[in-house]
Write a protein that holds these residues in place. Sequence first.
Motif, short mmCIF file in Angstrom:
data_model
loop_
_atom_site.label_atom_id
_atom_site.label_comp_id
_atom_site.label_asym_id
_atom_site.label_seq_id
_atom_site.Cartn_x
_atom_site.Cartn_y
_atom_site.Cartn_z
N THR A 91 0.87 -1.17 0.07
CA THR A 91 0.01 -0.14 0.07
C THR A 91 1.00 1.28 -0.01
N THR A 92 1.96 1.17 0.91
CA THR A 92 2.81 2.43 1.01
C THR A 92 3.80 2.57 -0.21
N GLY A 93 4.21 1.30 -0.67
CA GLY A 93 5.13 1.19 -1.65
C GLY A 93 6.54 1.16 -1.08
N GLU A 94 6.40 1.00 0.40
CA GLU A 94 7.83 1.08 1.04
C GLU A 94 8.24 -0.27 1.44
N ALA A 95 9.45 -0.68 1.18
CA ALA A 95 9.92 -2.12 1.62
C ALA A 95 10.09 -2.11 3.32
N LYS A 96 10.57 -0.97 3.63
CA LYS A 96 10.63 -0.89 5.17
C LYS A 96 9.41 -1.13 6.10
N ASP A 97 8.19 -0.73 5.36
CA ASP A 97 7.05 -1.00 6.13
C ASP A 97 6.52 -2.41 6.03
N TYR A 98 7.23 -3.43 5.73
CA TYR A 98 7.03 -4.50 5.69
C TYR A 98 7.24 -5.01 7.13
N TYR A 99 8.19 -4.19 7.83
CA TYR A 99 8.33 -4.37 9.27
C TYR A 99 7.43 -3.65 10.34
N VAL A 100 6.70 -2.88 9.94
CA VAL A 100 5.65 -2.11 10.52
C VAL A 100 5.01 -2.72 11.56
N PRO A 101 4.18 -3.99 11.27
CA PRO A 101 3.35 -4.70 12.14
C PRO A 101 4.37 -5.23 13.35
N GLY A 102 5.45 -5.61 13.09
CA GLY A 102 6.29 -6.09 14.16
C GLY A 102 6.37 -5.13 15.38
N PHE A 103 6.58 -3.64 15.02
CA PHE A 103 6.71 -2.75 16.00
C PHE A 103 5.50 -2.66 16.95
N PHE A 104 4.29 -2.75 16.25
CA PHE A 104 3.20 -2.58 16.95
C PHE A 104 2.83 -3.98 18.03
N THR A 105 2.98 -5.06 17.35
CA THR A 105 3.09 -6.36 18.12
C THR A 105 4.02 -6.23 19.39
N ASN A 106 5.42 -5.90 19.14
CA ASN A 106 6.30 -5.62 20.45
C ASN A 106 5.72 -4.73 21.47
N ALA A 107 5.31 -3.48 20.92
CA ALA A 107 4.65 -2.69 21.64
C ALA A 107 3.41 -3.20 22.69
N VAL A 165 16.49 -1.02 18.82
CA VAL A 165 17.58 -1.15 17.75
C VAL A 165 16.61 -1.13 16.56
N GLN A 166 15.60 -1.47 16.27
CA GLN A 166 15.19 -1.53 14.95
C GLN A 166 14.34 -0.16 14.48
N LEU A 167 13.72 0.39 15.45
CA LEU A 167 13.19 1.64 15.19
C LEU A 167 14.13 2.90 14.46
N PRO A 168 15.44 2.86 14.95
CA PRO A 168 16.48 3.81 14.32
C PRO A 168 16.66 3.08 12.99
N LEU A 169 16.77 1.88 12.72
CA LEU A 169 17.02 1.42 11.24
C LEU A 169 15.93 1.70 10.36
N TYR A 170 14.54 1.51 10.78
CA TYR A 170 13.39 1.75 10.19
C TYR A 170 13.39 3.52 9.78
N LEU A 171 13.58 4.32 10.56
CA LEU A 171 13.58 5.66 10.34
C LEU A 171 14.80 6.07 9.42
N ALA A 172 15.78 5.34 9.46
CA ALA A 172 16.83 5.56 8.56
C ALA A 172 16.97 4.92 7.21
N ASP A 173 15.88 4.19 6.95
CA ASP A 173 15.61 3.52 5.64
C ASP A 173 16.61 2.48 5.25
N GLN A 174 17.07 1.84 6.49
CA GLN A 174 18.15 0.79 6.28
C GLN A 174 17.24 -0.69 6.15
N VAL A 175 16.75 -0.80 4.97
CA VAL A 175 16.01 -2.02 4.82
C VAL A 175 16.75 -3.40 5.36
#
Length: 230
Positions: A91-107, A165-175
């Motif tokens: 939907t977003t066209g961003e590869a990094k967003d593949y990992y977004v659900p994991g952030f919410f799950t951990n939180a 560890v992972q949120l900074p990588l997400y924000l830096a687009d380090q897929v």
Amino acid sequence: MATNSGLERKDNGQIDLLKAAGGWRGIAESVCPGLVFVVLFTITGALNVSLIVSLAVAVVFTVARLLKRETLTQALAGLAGVVISVFISRTTGEAKDYYVPGFFTNAAYMAAMLISILVRWPVMGVIFGYVRNEGLRWRQDAGRMRAYRAATWMLIAVMGLRLAVQLPLYLADQVGALGATRLIMGLPLYALGLWLAWLISRPVAAEDPAAEPASGSSTAGPASAGTTTP
């Protein structure tokens, strides 16, 4: 009751981490879709292809269990997670967003565990208590309550470390780096945290209702099969 919690003890009294992860097949079902995605995207840069193949891998695992008439719970949960990840990324066209659900799950897990501590029902006490045949008796013992709070904090630390560890990588687009750390900090880190939580909440022999007799005792082994010292 131990089996109801999804955790069991081995003959040596240690927690069976492999079985807790669903065995080697459960590990493969958890790791392979994400591994395929990050490898394909890193090599080809083709988002759609990477997403489709990742989803296909999850579907294959689910169909394989279905054909063998095996339990589908873990496979379906993994498939649902991959579907959500693919949908968001597509939907977003961003590869990094593949990992977004994991952030919410951990939180969400962190929040649930923290609440369990605040209401004096630490979740690791509920789980480990049944595995150790303590039931809920540990809630009447201040020492056991402290131990299970500490065990629950250990799992909260695991979830928090993932986000740190992972949120900074997400924000830096380090897929690529994000995908690699997601794999490393997935089951391996969770297994380590679970093992440490088991150790720090281990009751002393005198407190353990499932403890085996001390070495050299003439008493036979535990009365019920599968009951060992944690």
